[in-house]
Write an enzyme that holds these catalytic residues in place. Structure first.
Site, short mmCIF file in Angstrom:
data_model
loop_
_atom_site.label_atom_id
_atom_site.label_comp_id
_atom_site.label_asym_id
_atom_site.label_seq_id
_atom_site.Cartn_x
_atom_site.Cartn_y
_atom_site.Cartn_z
N GLU A 492 0.86 -1.19 0.00
CA GLU A 492 0.00 0.00 0.00
C GLU A 492 0.89 1.24 0.00
O GLU A 492 1.20 1.78 -1.03
CB GLU A 492 -0.95 0.00 1.20
CG GLU A 492 -2.00 -1.12 1.09
CD GLU A 492 -3.28 -0.82 1.82
OE1 GLU A 492 -3.85 0.26 1.66
OE2 GLU A 492 -3.70 -1.71 2.59
N ASP A 499 -6.60 8.50 7.24
CA ASP A 499 -5.53 8.35 8.22
C ASP A 499 -4.97 9.73 8.59
O ASP A 499 -4.73 10.03 9.76
CB ASP A 499 -4.40 7.47 7.66
CG ASP A 499 -4.91 6.09 7.26
OD1 ASP A 499 -5.96 6.00 6.60
OD2 ASP A 499 -4.25 5.10 7.61
N TRP A 559 -12.82 10.15 5.43
CA TRP A 559 -11.75 10.16 4.45
C TRP A 559 -11.94 11.39 3.54
O TRP A 559 -11.03 12.16 3.33
CB TRP A 559 -11.76 8.85 3.65
CG TRP A 559 -11.03 7.73 4.37
CD1 TRP A 559 -9.82 7.21 4.02
CD2 TRP A 559 -11.43 7.02 5.54
NE1 TRP A 559 -9.44 6.24 4.92
CE2 TRP A 559 -10.42 6.10 5.86
CE3 TRP A 559 -12.54 7.08 6.38
CZ2 TRP A 559 -10.48 5.23 6.96
CZ3 TRP A 559 -12.61 6.22 7.48
CH2 TRP A 559 -11.61 5.32 7.75
N GLU A 785 -1.33 -0.50 13.43
CA GLU A 785 -2.57 -0.24 12.70
C GLU A 785 -3.78 -0.68 13.51
O GLU A 785 -4.80 -0.01 13.55
CB GLU A 785 -2.54 -1.02 11.37
CG GLU A 785 -3.81 -0.88 10.55
CD GLU A 785 -3.67 -1.53 9.20
OE1 GLU A 785 -2.86 -2.47 9.08
OE2 GLU A 785 -4.38 -1.11 8.27
N HIS A 806 1.35 2.45 11.57
CA HIS A 806 0.24 3.28 11.11
C HIS A 806 0.10 4.42 12.11
O HIS A 806 0.04 4.17 13.30
CB HIS A 806 -1.05 2.46 11.16
CG HIS A 806 -1.60 2.03 9.85
ND1 HIS A 806 -0.93 1.18 9.02
CD2 HIS A 806 -2.78 2.31 9.24
CE1 HIS A 806 -1.68 0.95 7.94
NE2 HIS A 806 -2.82 1.63 8.05
C1 BGC Z 1 -5.31 1.38 4.96
C2 BGC Z 1 -5.97 2.29 5.93
C3 BGC Z 1 -6.99 3.03 5.11
C4 BGC Z 1 -8.02 2.01 4.70
C5 BGC Z 1 -9.23 2.56 4.02
C6 BGC Z 1 -6.31 0.38 4.55
O1 BGC Z 1 -5.83 -0.63 3.76
O2 BGC Z 1 -4.12 0.83 5.46
O3 BGC Z 1 -5.22 2.93 6.81
O4 BGC Z 1 -7.46 4.18 5.63
O5 BGC Z 1 -7.43 0.97 3.98
O6 BGC Z 1 -9.87 1.69 3.19
#
Ligand code: BGC
Length: 928
Positions: A492, A499, A559, A785, A806
């Site tokens: 990722e 975040d 988000w 995370e 995270h």
């Molecule tokens: C990420 C997160 C993110 C989320 C949203 C994850 O895979 O690591 O931190 O906000 O997906 O879908």
């Protein structure tokens, strides 16, 4: 007179070489503690280096402002440099000394300044569209004038891909992974290097540019991701200008006169998968004069037109090496693998140095990077499809190697040894001789990050809280590598907006993030514009349908709300109203078209419907992502209804929009958003809040959001809600955490607002899972995370999404700075700030420093005489005032610049608040 202006800066640049502004705003801070010193006017002296015969211009301005003041002189021209210094005068006309002079130099400000072409390799660099690219070397010899010596030289350069540039065999600059990651179809950053010392006078010089796939063409995204998201051809764009002592100039630019070659010792170098480097084919002289290109497969470049309007000077610092760490231990695992522990989960890579140790030709080290161990072996499962593996083949000579176009998130490295033949892994070296080699080779972890300036420090009497804070800082460092990311290790490493929404205000305490985030936010708005205002949980600068093939990309709260909330946080810390201005259209589009409202599709004349809540069917909500109740495989399916969470944020975002519109003098919009916010607040109350003040969902997050965002109608409801929240904390989770990405950043603030700080102290100091200190007790060196990324038995959470780095839950550091440390801005930019420490729990003293735009604030409190007195030492920088409110004191006091020591009687709250156990519940988690 001990006040003096320091840290002169232009826009948000610490280094102002090649900046993109002709009239950069200027700021300075102050050193000194002269009692009540306040600036009344300032004098700027601007000395243009190449015009006006170097005669200084002075500008005396009657103004208390010292942050982002207007450029006083005529605009800078492209490449023009000026030296600037400042002095300030107080009300009583005391005068500071001049600051040190600082040079600002403009980059290429006009599109017409770019006269070069984009050059590319005509030969393919991929064997198939899914495979990694070979890197490309570009080269151009040039001869400097024999008549006069070089007086200055500048290089302006960028690439499709990531690049390293060399001049006469030596690396130019210290940037890593330049040009960084931007929304490439909208903008491409270029870098400016001062190469005066490297260009040799009167001889042939050679410039060489090595371009790897990077984010531009490399594989990105999970579920296998995609390659070539922005393009499948690597290239570079460069202009080099030389000035001579006799006033003449010369230049070279990327054009048909360059040659290139695909392939180098960097056989492949991918962000996720790592680098394969074969020293046996390395040619150290490729960027030096005298190197013979005829026998090495060099050929003509393709010359391509490019859109010069995309080229932009960076807004902030580049990625650089920031620290080196030595192994703390190394051992052979149960499976017989060598494992090195660097003692810290970090982001960067391992540098290998053989020194005098002789390695056979073809001797190969394979380094597999992981964050944690499982069963005493490196745990690669959390990396998902990222290989995070660097391989280096030695040529039999002493050498030092570090990877070029990749980075890893790791603490542990498994080191395998091979004898390679023909670029393939060969015999595994298992002999005692090989063990001996490992022992002698020097392994050093190199930490990289966006080179932001540190701004905030915190420590207190509880070592575990200090460790938590340190872990939060490390997670921030690891996730600010060019763009703010979710995590730095697996497949990722993307700019997830939610975040940052959770962490932005914390980030602002810890580092000066304005330059880095300015670019990222612009990318967010540019990408949003192409989506009719919508924002899913997307990951600027990457919004590619290739990345999420099965997802329609519907708007998502929290988000998406980051487009309003992140700039707002930045504005509070910097006072830079341009941050709001630049985002304003995007913010409005988000609320007016992006949010999918009840009974109304996104984009359908939504301006008339700003008072409607989210539509639960037509939108996708991630809710209180990763709350501890969500099953490992369903991170969005937590305790609190996702729609409730989305709507709480909608009210808050709409209110902020009203404030933002007011700040930007847009009274019509301010009125509209205020009335929408009122209607939304009412609608939220009707839908989710009972008459007495319970909140539907009855969870820590539902109650904390309602309290923090002031969604309850009156103080009676608020009192009822906080009683319920405290009861849930004491009885349901017994001081353990019950919140995810949405609730965690606000929980402490909600409790403090309602006078329940001691309840949150107990949560913060809890050590059982889920809690902030649980990972600390498990040896964590970064923020995880999930609350339980590692389970108490040392096994890794079975969820396929499990990172150990995270930053979102690290948002609690905001509470640590503002409540334990007791510091927060009262007006955007810190000209007035509050000092309101609230001691609690077992914390008996705390210290923090914060480098505000005006200068350093220092604050230290301690409890004395058996916690019956509180002593505060406070340093207030020039030109600011602090409002000091101490516990038990009815009145706040205003203090100005200076060192203040205040002592007051103190009564500690009853400690600890106790859990409530249901019958038959074992009392085994009664911490602390
Ligand atoms: C990420 C997160 C993110 C989320 C949203 C994850 O895979 O690591 O931190 O906000 O997906 O879908």
């Amino acid at each position: 007179m001990d006040v003096r202006p320091v840290s002169l800066r232009f826009e948000h640049h610490r280094e102002a070489l090649g900046i993109g502004s002709a009239k950069p705003r200027i700021s300075w801070s102050f050193d000194g503690t002269e009692p009540n010193w306040t600036q009344a006017s300032y004098e700027l002296e601007v000395t243009r280096k190449h015009t006006d015969n170097g005669k200084p211009e002075t500008y005396r301005v009657p103004s208390p402002d010292s942050v982002l003041v207007p450029w006083p002189s005529k605009p800078l021209e492209s490449q023009e440099a000026a030296s600037v210094r400042v002095r300030a005068f107080s009300n009583s006309n005391t005068q500071t000394p001049w600051s040190d002079p600082v040079t600002v130099e403009a980059g290429l400000l006009q599109q017409a300044d770019w006269t070069c072409s984009l050059i590319q390799s005509p030969a393919p660099t991929q064997s198939d569209p899914g495979s990694p690219h070979s890197s490309v070397l570009f080269r151009r010899p040039f001869t400097t004038s024999t008549r006069s010596r070089v007086s200055s030289a500048r290089l302006y350069i960028t690439s499709h891909g990531v690049y390293e540039v060399e001049l006469n065999g030596t690396r130019v600059g210290d940037h890593i992974l330049a040009p960084g990651w931007t929304s490439y179809k909208h903008e491409l950053a270029y870098q400016t290097f001062d190469i005066t010392q490297q260009v040799q006078s009167g001889v042939e010089n050679v410039i060489g540019v090595h371009v790897g796939e990077g984010w531009y063409a490399g594989r990105l995204g999970f579920l296998g991701g995609s390659c070539n998201i922005w393009g499948d051809i690597l290239g570079t764009i460069a202009q080099l200008f030389v000035k001579y002592e006799d006033g003449t100039t010369s230049s070279i630019q990327t054009d048909a006169s360059w040659t290139c070659r695909t392939g180098s010792a960097v056989v492949r170098s991918e962000i996720y998968n790592g680098e394969y480097y074969d020293a046996r084919i390395h040619e150290p002289s490729w960027s030096t004069s005298g190197y013979n290109t005829t026998s090495h497969g060099w050929h003509a470049v393709d010359v391509v037109d490019h859109d010069t309007s995309l080229l932009r000077a960076p807004d902030g610092p580049p990625i650089r090496r920031s620290q080196e760490l030595k192994p703390v231990s190394a051992w052979k695992s149960p499976l017989g693998k060598w494992i090195i522990d660097f003692g810290q989960n970090l982001v960067g890579w391992v540098r290998v140095r053989t020194g005098d140790t002789k390695t056979p030709k073809g001797y190969t080290l394979r380094l597999i990077h992981t964050e944690v161990l499982e069963n005493n072996e490196v745990a690669t499962r959390p990396l998902r499809e990222a290989k995070a593996t660097d391989t280096v083949v030695f040529d039999g000579e002493p050498m030092e190697w570090e990877p070029h176009f990749t980075f890893h998130g790791f603490r542990y490295v498994q080191v395998d040894q091979f004898l390679s033949t023909d670029g393939k892994d060969g015999t595994v070296v298992e002999s005692a001789a090989a063990d001996d080699l490992i022992d002698k080779i020097d392994f050093t972890a190199v930490v990289i990050q966006s080179d932001m300036e540190r701004s905030g420090w915190f420590s207190c009497s509880e070592p575990q809280l200090n460790k938590l804070h340190e872990n939060i800082v490390w997670s921030m460092r690891g996730n600010f590598v060019g763009v703010p990311t979710d995590c730095p290790q697996r497949d990722e490493r993307l700019g997830w907006t939610g975040d940052l929404q959770a962490f932005a205000s914390t980030a602002c305490y810890l580092y000066d993030v304005h330059g880095v985030l300015k670019t990222w936010l612009r990318g967010l708005v540019l990408e949003q514009a192409a989506r009719n205002g919508q924002l899913d949980e997307g990951v600027p600068p990457l919004f590619s349908p290739n990345t999420f093939p099965d997802k329609p990309g519907l708007s998502t709260a929290i988000w998406g709300d980051s487009i309003v909330m992140v700039p707002w946080d930045m504005y509070q810390f910097s006072g830079d109203v341009d941050i709001l201005r630049n985002q304003y259209e995007g913010m409005r589009d988000w609320l007016d078209k992006g949010v999918v409202r009840e009974g109304n599709g996104a984009g359908d004349n939504c301006t008339a419907h700003g008072s409607l809540l989210w539509d639960g069917v037509k939108s996708t909500q991630l809710g209180d992502w990763l709350d501890p109740a969500a099953p490992p495989s369903e991170p969005g399916n937590g305790l609190t209804d996702g729609l409730l969470v989305a709507n709480a944020f909608l009210v808050r975002t709409t209110e902020l929009m009203a404030e933002i519109a007011t700040t930007l003098d847009d009274s019509a919009e301010a009125k509209r958003y205020s009335s929408d916010a009122l209607a939304l607040r009412r609608a939220f109350g009707d839908e989710y809040i009972t008459a007495k003040g319970r909140v539907v969902g009855d969870s820590q997050t539902a109650l904390a959001l309602s309290l923090h965002f002031s969604l309850l109608a009156n103080t009676e409801q608020e009192e009822h809600a906080v009683k319920r929240l405290v009861h849930l904390i004491r009885s349901k989770t017994r001081f353990k955490i019950g919140t995810g990405f949405a609730g965690t950043p606000v929980l402490g603030h909600a409790l403090t607002k309602m006078g329940q700080t001691h309840i949150f102290y107990r949560m913060l100091l809890h050590r059982r899972c889920p809690s902030w200190l649980y990972p600390v007790t498990m040896g964590a060196t970064t923020v995880w995370e999930r609350w339980d990324s590692m389970l108490p038995d040392g096994s890794i959470n079975p969820g396929e999404m499990t990172s150990f780095n995270h930053y979102a839950y690290g948002a609690v550091a905001h509470w640590m700075h503002t409540v334990i440390g007791g510091l927060r801005p009262l007006v955007p930019g810190w000209k007035r700030f509050a000092v309101r420490p609230i001691p609690g729990g077992s914390v008996t003293h705390a210290t923090q420093r914060y480098d505000s735009p005006y200068g350093r604030i220092e604050l230290a409190w301690k409890l004395l005489e058996n916690s019956t007195r509180l002593h505060l030492r406070l340093v207030v920088p020039p030109s600011t005032t602090a409002t000091v409110e101490l516990p038990g004191q009815a009145d706040a006091q205003e203090v100005g610049c200076g060192i203040h020591e205040i002592e007051v009687p103190y009564t500690a709250p009853v400690w600890p608040p106790l859990p409530i156990y249901a019958p038959f519940t074992p009392h085994d988690d009664d911490e602390p």
